[in-house]
Motif scaffolding. Structure first.
Motif, PDB file in Angstrom:
ATOM      1  N   PRO A   1      26.417  50.813  24.256  1.00 49.68           N
ATOM      2  CA  PRO A   1      27.835  51.172  24.155  1.00 49.68           C
ATOM      3  C   PRO A   1      28.646  50.460  25.229  1.00 49.68           C
ATOM      4  CG  PRO A   1      26.456  53.125  24.108  1.00 49.68           C
ATOM      5  CD  PRO A   1      25.572  51.962  24.453  1.00 49.68           C
ATOM      6  N   LYS A   2      29.770  49.910  24.826  1.00 47.87           N
ATOM      7  CA  LYS A   2      30.662  49.203  25.749  1.00 47.87           C
ATOM      8  C   LYS A   2      31.608  50.203  26.385  1.00 47.87           C
ATOM      9  CE  LYS A   2      33.927  45.397  25.839  1.00 47.87           C
ATOM     10  NZ  LYS A   2      34.566  44.319  25.097  1.00 47.87           N
ATOM     11  N   LYS A   3      31.761  50.097  27.677  1.00 41.53           N
ATOM     12  CA  LYS A   3      32.688  50.968  28.381  1.00 41.53           C
ATOM     13  C   LYS A   3      34.096  50.418  28.231  1.00 41.53           C
ATOM     14  CE  LYS A   3      29.284  52.571  31.591  1.00 41.53           C
ATOM     15  NZ  LYS A   3      28.459  52.113  32.654  1.00 41.53           N
ATOM     16  N   LEU A   4      34.948  51.219  27.632  1.00 39.51           N
ATOM     17  CA  LEU A   4      36.327  50.811  27.423  1.00 39.51           C
ATOM     18  C   LEU A   4      37.191  51.301  28.580  1.00 39.51           C
ATOM     19  CD1 LEU A   4      36.698  51.716  23.653  1.00 39.51           C
ATOM     20  CD2 LEU A   4      36.317  49.457  24.645  1.00 39.51           C
ATOM     21  N   PRO A   5      38.197  50.534  28.953  1.00 42.13           N
ATOM     22  CA  PRO A   5      39.115  51.020  29.993  1.00 42.13           C
ATOM     23  C   PRO A   5      39.846  52.258  29.492  1.00 42.13           C
ATOM     24  CG  PRO A   5      39.895  48.947  29.064  1.00 42.13           C
ATOM     25  CD  PRO A   5      38.563  49.232  28.446  1.00 42.13           C
ATOM     26  N   LYS A   6      40.065  53.197  30.373  1.00 43.21           N
ATOM     27  CA  LYS A   6      40.746  54.439  29.996  1.00 43.21           C
ATOM     28  C   LYS A   6      42.215  54.145  29.678  1.00 43.21           C
ATOM     29  CE  LYS A   6      41.568  59.120  31.327  1.00 43.21           C
ATOM     30  NZ  LYS A   6      40.769  60.259  31.142  1.00 43.21           N
ATOM     31  N   ASN A   7      42.639  54.640  28.535  1.00 44.48           N
ATOM     32  CA  ASN A   7      44.022  54.504  28.091  1.00 44.48           C
ATOM     33  C   ASN A   7      44.840  55.631  28.721  1.00 44.48           C
ATOM     34  OD1 ASN A   7      46.424  54.753  26.590  1.00 44.48           O
ATOM     35  ND2 ASN A   7      45.461  53.814  24.795  1.00 44.48           N
ATOM     36  N   ARG A   8      45.998  55.319  29.252  1.00 47.78           N
ATOM     37  CA  ARG A   8      46.779  56.358  29.936  1.00 47.78           C
ATOM     38  C   ARG A   8      47.317  57.408  28.977  1.00 47.78           C
ATOM     39  NH1 ARG A   8      52.582  54.115  31.120  1.00 47.78           N
ATOM     40  NH2 ARG A   8      52.699  52.534  29.512  1.00 47.78           N
ATOM     41  N   PHE A   9      47.278  57.149  27.669  1.00 48.66           N
ATOM     42  CA  PHE A   9      47.749  58.126  26.687  1.00 48.66           C
ATOM     43  C   PHE A   9      46.616  59.014  26.173  1.00 48.66           C
ATOM     44  CE2 PHE A   9      50.817  54.604  26.306  1.00 48.66           C
ATOM     45  CZ  PHE A   9      51.944  55.294  26.718  1.00 48.66           C
ATOM     46  N   GLU A  10      45.366  58.741  26.554  1.00 53.22           N
ATOM     47  CA  GLU A  10      44.224  59.519  26.085  1.00 53.22           C
ATOM     48  C   GLU A  10      44.373  60.999  26.376  1.00 53.22           C
ATOM     49  OE1 GLU A  10      40.398  58.289  27.547  1.00 53.22           O
ATOM     50  OE2 GLU A  10      40.496  56.437  26.430  1.00 53.22           O
ATOM     51  N   ASP A  11      44.865  61.319  27.541  1.00 46.50           N
ATOM     52  CA  ASP A  11      44.984  62.721  27.939  1.00 46.50           C
ATOM     53  C   ASP A  11      46.032  63.474  27.117  1.00 46.50           C
ATOM     54  OD1 ASP A  11      43.038  62.315  29.869  1.00 46.50           O
ATOM     55  OD2 ASP A  11      44.523  61.779  31.404  1.00 46.50           O
ATOM     56  N   LEU A  12      46.926  62.751  26.462  1.00 49.59           N
ATOM     57  CA  LEU A  12      47.976  63.391  25.679  1.00 49.59           C
ATOM     58  C   LEU A  12      47.557  63.690  24.240  1.00 49.59           C
ATOM     59  CD1 LEU A  12      50.962  61.153  26.837  1.00 49.59           C
ATOM     60  CD2 LEU A  12      50.302  63.398  27.745  1.00 49.59           C
ATOM     61  N   ILE A  13      46.506  63.018  23.769  1.00 46.85           N
ATOM     62  CA  ILE A  13      46.062  63.176  22.381  1.00 46.85           C
ATOM     63  C   ILE A  13      44.902  64.173  22.346  1.00 46.85           C
ATOM     64  CG2 ILE A  13      45.096  62.011  20.364  1.00 46.85           C
ATOM     65  CD1 ILE A  13      46.321  59.423  21.444  1.00 46.85           C
ATOM     66  N   PRO A  14      45.046  65.234  21.557  1.00 39.13           N
ATOM     67  CA  PRO A  14      43.927  66.174  21.441  1.00 39.13           C
ATOM     68  C   PRO A  14      42.687  65.463  20.885  1.00 39.13           C
ATOM     69  CG  PRO A  14      45.910  67.054  20.412  1.00 39.13           C
ATOM     70  CD  PRO A  14      46.190  65.637  20.776  1.00 39.13           C
ATOM     71  N   ILE A  15      41.529  65.811  21.411  1.00 36.97           N
ATOM     72  CA  ILE A  15      40.279  65.155  21.007  1.00 36.97           C
ATOM     73  C   ILE A  15      40.043  65.283  19.514  1.00 36.97           C
ATOM     74  CG2 ILE A  15      37.765  65.274  21.251  1.00 36.97           C
ATOM     75  CD1 ILE A  15      38.211  65.834  24.210  1.00 36.97           C
ATOM     76  N   SER A  16      40.452  66.400  18.929  1.00 36.84           N
ATOM     77  CA  SER A  16      40.200  66.631  17.502  1.00 36.84           C
ATOM     78  C   SER A  16      40.898  65.614  16.599  1.00 36.84           C
ATOM     79  CB  SER A  16      40.615  68.046  17.109  1.00 36.84           C
ATOM     80  OG  SER A  16      41.997  68.224  17.359  1.00 36.84           O
ATOM     81  N   ILE A  17      42.023  65.038  17.059  1.00 35.21           N
ATOM     82  CA  ILE A  17      42.711  64.053  16.209  1.00 35.21           C
ATOM     83  C   ILE A  17      42.551  62.623  16.724  1.00 35.21           C
ATOM     84  CG2 ILE A  17      44.420  65.717  15.396  1.00 35.21           C
ATOM     85  CD1 ILE A  17      46.444  64.297  17.253  1.00 35.21           C
ATOM     86  N   ALA A  18      41.971  62.476  17.892  1.00 35.65           N
ATOM     87  CA  ALA A  18      41.769  61.137  18.438  1.00 35.65           C
ATOM     88  C   ALA A  18      40.643  60.450  17.669  1.00 35.65           C
ATOM     89  CB  ALA A  18      41.421  61.212  19.918  1.00 35.65           C
ATOM     90  N   PRO A  19      40.844  59.200  17.272  1.00 34.16           N
ATOM     91  CA  PRO A  19      39.775  58.498  16.557  1.00 34.16           C
ATOM     92  C   PRO A  19      38.590  58.221  17.491  1.00 34.16           C
ATOM     93  CG  PRO A  19      41.565  56.992  17.074  1.00 34.16           C
ATOM     94  CD  PRO A  19      42.009  58.368  17.496  1.00 34.16           C
ATOM     95  N   THR A  20      37.405  58.340  16.914  1.00 39.40           N
ATOM     96  CA  THR A  20      36.202  58.054  17.686  1.00 39.40           C
ATOM     97  C   THR A  20      35.801  56.621  17.382  1.00 39.40           C
ATOM     98  OG1 THR A  20      35.516  60.339  17.508  1.00 39.40           O
ATOM     99  CG2 THR A  20      33.831  58.741  18.138  1.00 39.40           C
ATOM    100  N   ILE A  21      35.996  55.762  18.345  1.00 40.61           N
ATOM    101  CA  ILE A  21      35.648  54.355  18.186  1.00 40.61           C
ATOM    102  C   ILE A  21      34.608  54.011  19.236  1.00 40.61           C
ATOM    103  CG2 ILE A  21      36.481  51.980  18.272  1.00 40.61           C
ATOM    104  CD1 ILE A  21      39.258  53.105  17.509  1.00 40.61           C
ATOM    105  N   VAL A  22      33.481  53.494  18.766  1.00 38.83           N
ATOM    106  CA  VAL A  22      32.433  53.081  19.692  1.00 38.83           C
ATOM    107  C   VAL A  22      32.209  51.587  19.504  1.00 38.83           C
ATOM    108  CG1 VAL A  22      30.040  53.394  20.408  1.00 38.83           C
ATOM    109  CG2 VAL A  22      31.334  55.342  19.534  1.00 38.83           C
ATOM    110  N   LEU A  23      32.395  50.846  20.567  1.00 39.86           N
ATOM    111  CA  LEU A  23      32.140  49.419  20.535  1.00 39.86           C
ATOM    112  C   LEU A  23      30.827  49.152  21.251  1.00 39.86           C
ATOM    113  CD1 LEU A  23      35.690  48.060  21.390  1.00 39.86           C
ATOM    114  CD2 LEU A  23      34.659  48.337  19.144  1.00 39.86           C
ATOM    115  N   TYR A  24      30.131  48.116  20.824  1.00 38.02           N
ATOM    116  CA  TYR A  24      28.851  47.782  21.418  1.00 38.02           C
ATOM    117  C   TYR A  24      28.854  46.359  21.938  1.00 38.02           C
ATOM    118  CZ  TYR A  24      26.968  51.994  19.289  1.00 38.02           C
ATOM    119  OH  TYR A  24      26.726  53.296  18.955  1.00 38.02           O
TER     120      TYR A  24
END
Length: 99
Positions: free
Chosen positions: A52-75
């Motif tokens: 799994p590739k570590k993605l830089p944290k997006n500053r808007f991540e904390d504003l989006i509830p996890i239930s609606i945030a898309p789960t994207i995994v890059l390798y």
């Protein structure tokens, strides 16, 4: 002298045995390259796998509830070079293989 299948199996078993120490699971583990050294003392085995590739944290991540945030995994594909003794079948070295 051990055959190529035995050498590849030694490298595969070795990486599986230390997988927990590598910090992440190994996805899509595959044989990439096989070569017998010129002096025939070692099998040189390259295994590739995805981590799994570590993605830089997006500053808007904390504003989006996890239930609606898309789960994207890059390798990322990584490669390890194993030096397997052609007489004993023991893995004597594991190195990062640059592509």
């Amino acid at each position: 002298m051990i055959d190529v299948k035995t050498a590849v199996n030694a490298a595969y078993q070795y990486i599986k045995s230390i997988q927990d120490m590598m910090g992440s699971s190994l996805e899509d583990l595959r044989l990439e390259e096989v070569e017998l050294s010129e002096d025939k003392d070692f099998w040189l085995i390259v295994l590739g796998f995805n981590i799994p590739k570590k993605l830089p944290k997006n500053r808007f991540e904390d504003l989006i509830p996890i239930s609606i945030a898309p789960t994207i995994v890059l390798y990322e594909r990584e490669y390890k070079l194993f030096k397997v003794n052609s007489q004993t079948g023991e893995v004597e070295a594991m190195k990062i293989r640059q592509v």
